[in-house]
Design a protein around this motif. Structure first.
Motif, PDB file in Angstrom:
ATOM      1  N   GLN A 281       0.831  -1.204   0.000  1.00 54.98           N
ATOM      2  CA  GLN A 281       0.000   0.000   0.000  1.00 54.98           C
ATOM      3  C   GLN A 281       0.867   1.256   0.000  1.00 54.98           C
ATOM      4  O   GLN A 281       0.612   2.210  -0.745  1.00 54.98           O
ATOM      5  N   ARG A 282       1.900   1.266   0.818  1.00 63.21           N
ATOM      6  CA  ARG A 282       2.760   2.445   0.901  1.00 63.21           C
ATOM      7  C   ARG A 282       3.622   2.607  -0.345  1.00 63.21           C
ATOM      8  O   ARG A 282       4.033   3.720  -0.671  1.00 63.21           O
ATOM      9  N   LEU A 283       3.884   1.502  -1.030  1.00 64.90           N
ATOM     10  CA  LEU A 283       4.598   1.593  -2.302  1.00 64.90           C
ATOM     11  C   LEU A 283       3.801   2.401  -3.317  1.00 64.90           C
ATOM     12  O   LEU A 283       4.380   3.091  -4.169  1.00 64.90           O
ATOM     13  N   SER A 284       2.463   2.358  -3.233  1.00 65.59           N
ATOM     14  CA  SER A 284       1.627   3.102  -4.183  1.00 65.59           C
ATOM     15  C   SER A 284       1.813   4.606  -4.057  1.00 65.59           C
ATOM     16  O   SER A 284       1.397   5.359  -4.938  1.00 65.59           O
ATOM     17  N   SER A 285       2.449   5.056  -2.973  1.00 65.79           N
ATOM     18  CA  SER A 285       2.664   6.488  -2.779  1.00 65.79           C
ATOM     19  C   SER A 285       3.879   7.020  -3.528  1.00 65.79           C
ATOM     20  O   SER A 285       4.147   8.228  -3.462  1.00 65.79           O
ATOM     21  N   CYS A 286       4.618   6.161  -4.209  1.00 68.08           N
ATOM     22  CA  CYS A 286       5.779   6.662  -4.953  1.00 68.08           C
ATOM     23  C   CYS A 286       5.852   6.109  -6.371  1.00 68.08           C
ATOM     24  O   CYS A 286       6.896   6.190  -7.013  1.00 68.08           O
ATOM     25  N   THR A 287       4.731   5.551  -6.856  1.00 69.91           N
ATOM     26  CA  THR A 287       4.755   4.966  -8.198  1.00 69.91           C
ATOM     27  C   THR A 287       4.342   5.931  -9.299  1.00 69.91           C
ATOM     28  O   THR A 287       4.729   5.749 -10.459  1.00 69.91           O
ATOM     29  N   ASN A 288       3.553   6.965  -8.965  1.00 68.56           N
ATOM     30  CA  ASN A 288       2.995   7.818 -10.016  1.00 68.56           C
ATOM     31  C   ASN A 288       4.055   8.539 -10.838  1.00 68.56           C
ATOM     32  O   ASN A 288       3.921   8.672 -12.059  1.00 68.56           O
ATOM     33  N   THR A 289       5.113   9.010 -10.178  1.00 68.70           N
ATOM     34  CA  THR A 289       6.170   9.711 -10.917  1.00 68.70           C
ATOM     35  C   THR A 289       6.800   8.803 -11.966  1.00 68.70           C
ATOM     36  O   THR A 289       7.079   9.230 -13.092  1.00 68.70           O
ATOM     37  N   PHE A 290       7.011   7.539 -11.617  1.00 73.84           N
ATOM     38  CA  PHE A 290       7.596   6.594 -12.565  1.00 73.84           C
ATOM     39  C   PHE A 290       6.601   6.284 -13.689  1.00 73.84           C
ATOM     40  O   PHE A 290       7.007   6.066 -14.831  1.00 73.84           O
TER      41      PHE A 290
END
Length: 311
Positions: A281-290
């Motif tokens: 879940q917390r990984l989803s907080s840094c995927t959008n930029t990629f």
């Protein structure tokens, strides 16, 4: 999975997530408002607000919770009055991140499927109003969570740590609140995102087939742009749903079994599943930029320019 192995994975995983996630979202906040990525200001408002919410998730959930507990135990952040606030702000930031994704999906559906409504709805003023409303509602919804925790220890007349009150899982009022919170986030969010995406994709596919029928041998830039829109929309919402699925299973389990959140028995299968779900879940907080970097050529170019300026 051995408890020591899970704890060792978390001890390495969360610092890496913070090191990658905070700069990645900051880059989005720096690059997108420049207006050189071929996106409207309306879309930019949503994407920047989503990046800001994701930074808050990383700060409260990853840095002030996971990393602090592992590397800086028993600090002033463990005072009950402070950790209660951290607990509330963690949920506020998560809900903001989730529901900003929902309203972004709705905005894209209106923009692509409802041409008449698009003129009035897909504007900077409306986007700013929607973002402010969503964030305000998320704050109001999560304020009761301040009263969920009780002190874990009393040391020298000072309340330390936060422990979920046993009555949270027993009293009808709290159970109703837990049911409402679980249904709203993430399951209602899942439903609305899936619905909006289905409507958007159906409209784009139909329009593309019609345009392709009339422009058989001509490369149509509109079809190409719409294809990119599908890729961007599906990547953002699809990654969100996939990364939230495991923790959503845990939410369902708590509703219908005797399992409870935030247990420290790392040998228990539910606890292992819950902690793994939180990591995803917390990984989803840094995927959008990629995702932006993979789906948007102009964003990649701007990212390269920023990196060159910093080097």
């Amino acid at each position: 999975m051995n408890s020591s192995i899970l704890m060792q994975i978390e001890a390495v995983y969360y610092p890496i997530l913070a090191i990658v996630g905070v700069p990645a979202n900051l880059l989005s906040i720096v690059i997108l408002p420049r207006g050189n990525c071929g996106l409207t200001k309306c879309i930019t408002y949503y994407l920047v607000s989503m990046a800001a919410a994701d930074i808050l998730v990383i700060n409260f959930e990853v840095i002030l919770h996971e990393i602090k507990d592992t590397y800086f135990p028993k600090s002033f952040l463990d005072y009950t009055s402070i950790c209660r606030l951290t607990f509330v702000f963690s949920f506020i930031s998560i809900d903001c991140s989730v529901w900003l994704t929902v309203v972004f999906s709705f905005d894209r559906t209106v923009s692509i499927c409802c041409q008449k409504l698009r003129v009035k709805y897909c504007t900077e003023k409306t986007a700013a109003l929607v973002i402010a409303t969503v964030c305000g509602l998320c704050v109001g919804q999560n304020l009761p969570l301040y009263f969920v925790n009780q002190p874990g220890n009393i040391i020298e007349n000072m309340a330390w740590f936060c422990v979920v009150k046993p009555e949270f899982y027993v009293l009808p009022t709290w159970r109703a609140y837990l049911h409402f919170h679980t249904i709203l986030t993430p399951f209602c969010a899942f439903f609305f995102i899936s619905l909006f995406n289905a409507l958007t994709i159906r409209h784009i596919v139909r329009s593309s087939l019609i345009r392709r029928h009339f422009r058989k041998d001509i490369k149509d830039p509109t079809v190409k742009n719409r294809r990119k829109s599908i890729i961007l929309l599906l990547s953002i919402s699809g990654s969100f749903i996939l990364l939230w699925m495991l923790i959503s299973f845990c939410h369902i389990s708590v509703q219908f079994t005797e399992n409870q959140f935030y247990q420290t028995d790392y040998i228990d299968p539910f606890t292992i599943t819950e902690h793994t779900g939180y990591m995803l879940q917390r990984l989803s907080s840094c995927t959008n930029t990629f995702i932006y970097a993979m789906a948007q050529t102009k964003f990649r170019n701007q990212l390269k320019n920023v990196i060159k300026c910093q080097s």
